[in-house]
Structures are given as C-alpha cells and as structure tokens.
Design a protein around this motif. Structure first.
Motif, PDB file in Angstrom:
ATOM      1  N   GLY A   1       5.005 -18.538  -5.756  1.00 20.79           N
ATOM      2  CA  GLY A   1       6.324 -18.754  -6.200  1.00 20.79           C
ATOM      3  C   GLY A   1       7.180 -17.682  -5.697  1.00 20.79           C
ATOM      4  O   GLY A   1       8.559 -17.600  -6.061  1.00 20.79           O
ATOM      5  N   LYS A   2       6.814 -16.663  -5.018  1.00 21.11           N
ATOM      6  CA  LYS A   2       7.693 -15.774  -4.504  1.00 21.11           C
ATOM      7  C   LYS A   2       8.333 -15.843  -3.212  1.00 21.11           C
ATOM      8  O   LYS A   2       7.676 -15.653  -2.048  1.00 21.11           O
ATOM      9  CB  LYS A   2       6.665 -14.259  -4.278  1.00 21.11           C
ATOM     10  CG  LYS A   2       7.617 -12.915  -3.910  1.00 21.11           C
ATOM     11  CD  LYS A   2       6.746 -11.745  -3.742  1.00 21.11           C
ATOM     12  CE  LYS A   2       7.736 -10.622  -3.292  1.00 21.11           C
ATOM     13  NZ  LYS A   2       6.748  -9.361  -2.865  1.00 21.11           N
ATOM     14  N   LEU A   3       9.470 -16.312  -3.254  1.00 24.34           N
ATOM     15  CA  LEU A   3      10.428 -16.414  -2.099  1.00 24.34           C
ATOM     16  C   LEU A   3      10.998 -15.059  -1.732  1.00 24.34           C
ATOM     17  O   LEU A   3      11.483 -14.358  -2.679  1.00 24.34           O
ATOM     18  CB  LEU A   3      11.455 -17.447  -2.371  1.00 24.34           C
ATOM     19  CG  LEU A   3      11.303 -18.873  -2.187  1.00 24.34           C
ATOM     20  CD1 LEU A   3      12.713 -19.631  -2.730  1.00 24.34           C
ATOM     21  CD2 LEU A   3      11.012 -19.224  -1.152  1.00 24.34           C
TER      22      LEU A   3
ATOM     23  N   GLU B   1       9.305 -26.554  -2.602  1.00 16.80           N
ATOM     24  CA  GLU B   1      10.744 -26.435  -2.895  1.00 16.80           C
ATOM     25  C   GLU B   1      10.876 -25.803  -4.296  1.00 16.80           C
ATOM     26  O   GLU B   1      10.495 -26.313  -5.440  1.00 16.80           O
ATOM     27  CB  GLU B   1      11.439 -27.824  -2.956  1.00 16.80           C
ATOM     28  CG  GLU B   1      11.489 -28.346  -1.418  1.00 16.80           C
ATOM     29  CD  GLU B   1      10.348 -29.260  -1.386  1.00 16.80           C
ATOM     30  OE1 GLU B   1      10.278 -30.091  -0.355  1.00 16.80           O
ATOM     31  OE2 GLU B   1       9.276 -29.390  -2.281  1.00 16.80           O
ATOM     32  N   GLN B   2      11.947 -24.762  -4.405  1.00 17.64           N
ATOM     33  CA  GLN B   2      12.332 -24.172  -5.531  1.00 17.64           C
ATOM     34  C   GLN B   2      13.990 -24.614  -5.535  1.00 17.64           C
ATOM     35  O   GLN B   2      14.633 -24.496  -4.985  1.00 17.64           O
ATOM     36  CB  GLN B   2      12.356 -22.506  -5.408  1.00 17.64           C
ATOM     37  CG  GLN B   2      10.841 -22.059  -5.458  1.00 17.64           C
ATOM     38  CD  GLN B   2      10.598 -20.687  -5.642  1.00 17.64           C
ATOM     39  OE1 GLN B   2      11.585 -20.066  -6.226  1.00 17.64           O
ATOM     40  NE2 GLN B   2       9.288 -20.066  -5.149  1.00 17.64           N
TER      41      GLN B   2
ATOM     42  N   TYR C   1       6.485 -21.691   4.803  1.00 20.45           N
ATOM     43  CA  TYR C   1       7.465 -22.466   4.300  1.00 20.45           C
ATOM     44  C   TYR C   1       8.843 -21.404   4.182  1.00 20.45           C
ATOM     45  O   TYR C   1       8.813 -20.592   3.828  1.00 20.45           O
ATOM     46  CB  TYR C   1       7.170 -23.003   2.926  1.00 20.45           C
ATOM     47  CG  TYR C   1       8.183 -23.610   2.139  1.00 20.45           C
ATOM     48  CD1 TYR C   1       8.932 -23.257   1.275  1.00 20.45           C
ATOM     49  CD2 TYR C   1       8.852 -24.854   2.596  1.00 20.45           C
ATOM     50  CE1 TYR C   1       9.832 -23.833   0.508  1.00 20.45           C
ATOM     51  CE2 TYR C   1       9.797 -25.569   1.970  1.00 20.45           C
ATOM     52  CZ  TYR C   1      10.241 -25.113   0.943  1.00 20.45           C
ATOM     53  OH  TYR C   1      11.332 -25.597   0.328  1.00 20.45           O
ATOM     54  N   PHE C   2       9.616 -22.052   4.758  1.00 18.21           N
ATOM     55  CA  PHE C   2      11.050 -21.459   5.242  1.00 18.21           C
ATOM     56  C   PHE C   2      12.308 -22.352   4.712  1.00 18.21           C
ATOM     57  O   PHE C   2      12.768 -22.954   5.472  1.00 18.21           O
ATOM     58  CB  PHE C   2      11.217 -21.090   6.606  1.00 18.21           C
ATOM     59  CG  PHE C   2      10.162 -20.384   7.405  1.00 18.21           C
ATOM     60  CD1 PHE C   2       9.019 -21.189   7.617  1.00 18.21           C
ATOM     61  CD2 PHE C   2       9.910 -19.121   7.069  1.00 18.21           C
ATOM     62  CE1 PHE C   2       7.772 -20.554   8.184  1.00 18.21           C
ATOM     63  CE2 PHE C   2       8.727 -18.371   7.627  1.00 18.21           C
ATOM     64  CZ  PHE C   2       7.631 -19.164   8.195  1.00 18.21           C
TER      65      PHE C   2
ATOM     66  N   SER D   1      12.687 -23.502 -10.551  1.00 17.60           N
ATOM     67  CA  SER D   1      11.515 -24.245 -10.802  1.00 17.60           C
ATOM     68  C   SER D   1      10.927 -25.059  -9.508  1.00 17.60           C
ATOM     69  O   SER D   1      11.588 -25.455  -8.781  1.00 17.60           O
ATOM     70  CB  SER D   1      11.836 -25.365 -12.030  1.00 17.60           C
ATOM     71  OG  SER D   1      12.607 -26.526 -11.556  1.00 17.60           O
ATOM     72  N   SER D   2       9.640 -25.324  -9.538  1.00 18.62           N
ATOM     73  CA  SER D   2       9.049 -26.133  -8.385  1.00 18.62           C
ATOM     74  C   SER D   2       7.652 -26.614  -8.994  1.00 18.62           C
ATOM     75  O   SER D   2       7.141 -26.502 -10.172  1.00 18.62           O
ATOM     76  CB  SER D   2       8.790 -25.124  -7.340  1.00 18.62           C
ATOM     77  OG  SER D   2       7.746 -24.280  -7.615  1.00 18.62           O
TER      78      SER D   2
END
Lengths: 113, 113
Positions: B99-101, A101-102, B32-33, A93-94
């Motif tokens: 939302g896709k990391l 951040e997830q 974002y990493f 969730s984020s």
C-alpha cells in the motif's frame, strides 16, 4: 459505487490535543492507506491497513497511529498535536495492498494552532 | 527504500501543445506506476497507470511510457486544454510494498488559452 469518504473535512485543534480522522473505503476494498500532504514535503505515506492489520508504516513518529475495522473502515489518530502536523490527510482505498489502483478520499484538512 | 524524482516542477504550455512530465525511480522491484491529477482543493485523481510488463499505455489524449532499464517513466498529454491545468504526481510501488505509494514532488501544469 460510492467513492472514498473522509470525515471530518476540516478540523482546527490546538497544540497538545489529539485528533481522530475517519475513512470509509470503496465498497469491497480491503486496503486503506493514509498519506499526509503538505506544501513542503508533498505526499508522504503514513501507514496501510489490510484486513484489520497494519502491514506497512512510514517514517512518522509514534504519535501517529491507526486502525481498521472489520468493515474496512479505518481511523487514524494523532496525539499530542504539534504545529507541524497541520496538513491535508488523505486516505486511499484499494482492492488489495500490493500494486493495485488506489483511489483517494477528499481528505481532512487539519490545522493546529 | 524507494525514491521517485519528478521533473519539471512547473510546466507552462499553450492550449493545443503537448506536455511531458518525467519521473525516475530507484527501486528495481517497483512494478506499478500510477499518475494522479490534483486540482486545487480537490483529491488526487488517478488518471492513468502502467505496470512493469508493459512499455506504453494510452488513454485518449494521455499516455504513459515506461523504461524499466533506465528506471524512468513519463506522462504525455497531447492537445492540451485549459482544464488540464493542475498538479500532476507520479508514483511507484512494488508488489510487496503493502500500500505504500512513493510519490514524486509534483508538476504544476498551466495551460494557457
């Protein structure tokens, strides 16, 4: 704040069956992403929901689907289970669905026999 | 789409040594990493992250560096301890990736007492 929760934690199903997994995000988080984790493929993105809308989808067959409710809780469904669907299914969730951040839940371990 | 390569796949160090894990990404739009630590049987835990407008970030014994020109970022752990032993994953996401990391393949870090 309570963390991300997932139910059930473990599932054993047979080929051809279907399964529904549930994810409750951190309070106030509106985005839920789902991932499949296997030893061979690592962590792979399934889909993401934000405000009840699927906004992104990974490269998985249509047997994998999901939804999100008005309280941001999300479910994913896998129909016509195959042996290769055995995996750890993680939700994260984020606050938003961009680069924020997830935080992951504990996962649901699905075994297909 | 985004592709993230992570090296090495395994890393063994003596307690007190430093450990460095490197990742490269392909999509210049990624901004974002995050880095995750996953202990056996547990959920991935966000340990540090960095955004594209920052070159380095430090949190106690861990630090992350980002080179946008070369499209690579690294995790540095100093004064390693046995409890640092885990699998570490790097990931990347763009602001429009919803939302896709995209994850690297993971590094198994073993810290020997």
């Amino acid at each position: 704040k309570a963390g991300v929760t997932q139910t059930p934690r473990y599932l054993i199903k047979t080929r051809g069956q279907q399964v529904t997994l549930s994810c409750s995000p951190i309070s106030g988080h509106r985005s839920v992403s789902w991932y499949q984790q296997t030893p061979g493929q690592g962590l792979q993105f399934l889909f993401e929901y934000f405000s009840e809308t699927q906004r992104n989808k990974g490269n998985f067959p249509g047997r994998f689907s999901g939804r999100q409710f008005s309280n941001s809780r999300s479910e994913m469904n896998v129909s016509t289970l195959e042996l290769g669907d055995s995996a750890l299914y993680l939700c994260a969730s984020s606050l938003t669905s961009g680069g924020s951040e997830q935080y992951f839940g504990p996962g649901t371990r699905l075994t297909v026999t | 789409g985004e592709n993230v390569e992570q090296h090495p796949s395994t890393l063994s160090v003596q307690e007190g040594d430093s450990a460095v894990i490197k990742c490269t990404y392909s999509d210049s739009a990624s901004n974002y990493f995050p880095w995750y630590k996953q202990e056996l049987g547990k959920r991935p835990q966000l340990i540090i992250d960095i955004r594209s407008n920052v070159g380095e970030k430090k949190d106690q014994r861990i630090a992350v560096t980002l080179n946008k020109t070369a499209k690579h970022f690294s995790l540095h752990i100093t004064e390693t301890q046995p409890e640092d032993s885990a699998v570490y994953f790097c990931a990347a996401i763009g602001s429009t990736s919803y939302g896709k990391l995209t994850f690297g393949q993971g590094t198994i870090l073993t810290v020997h007492p």
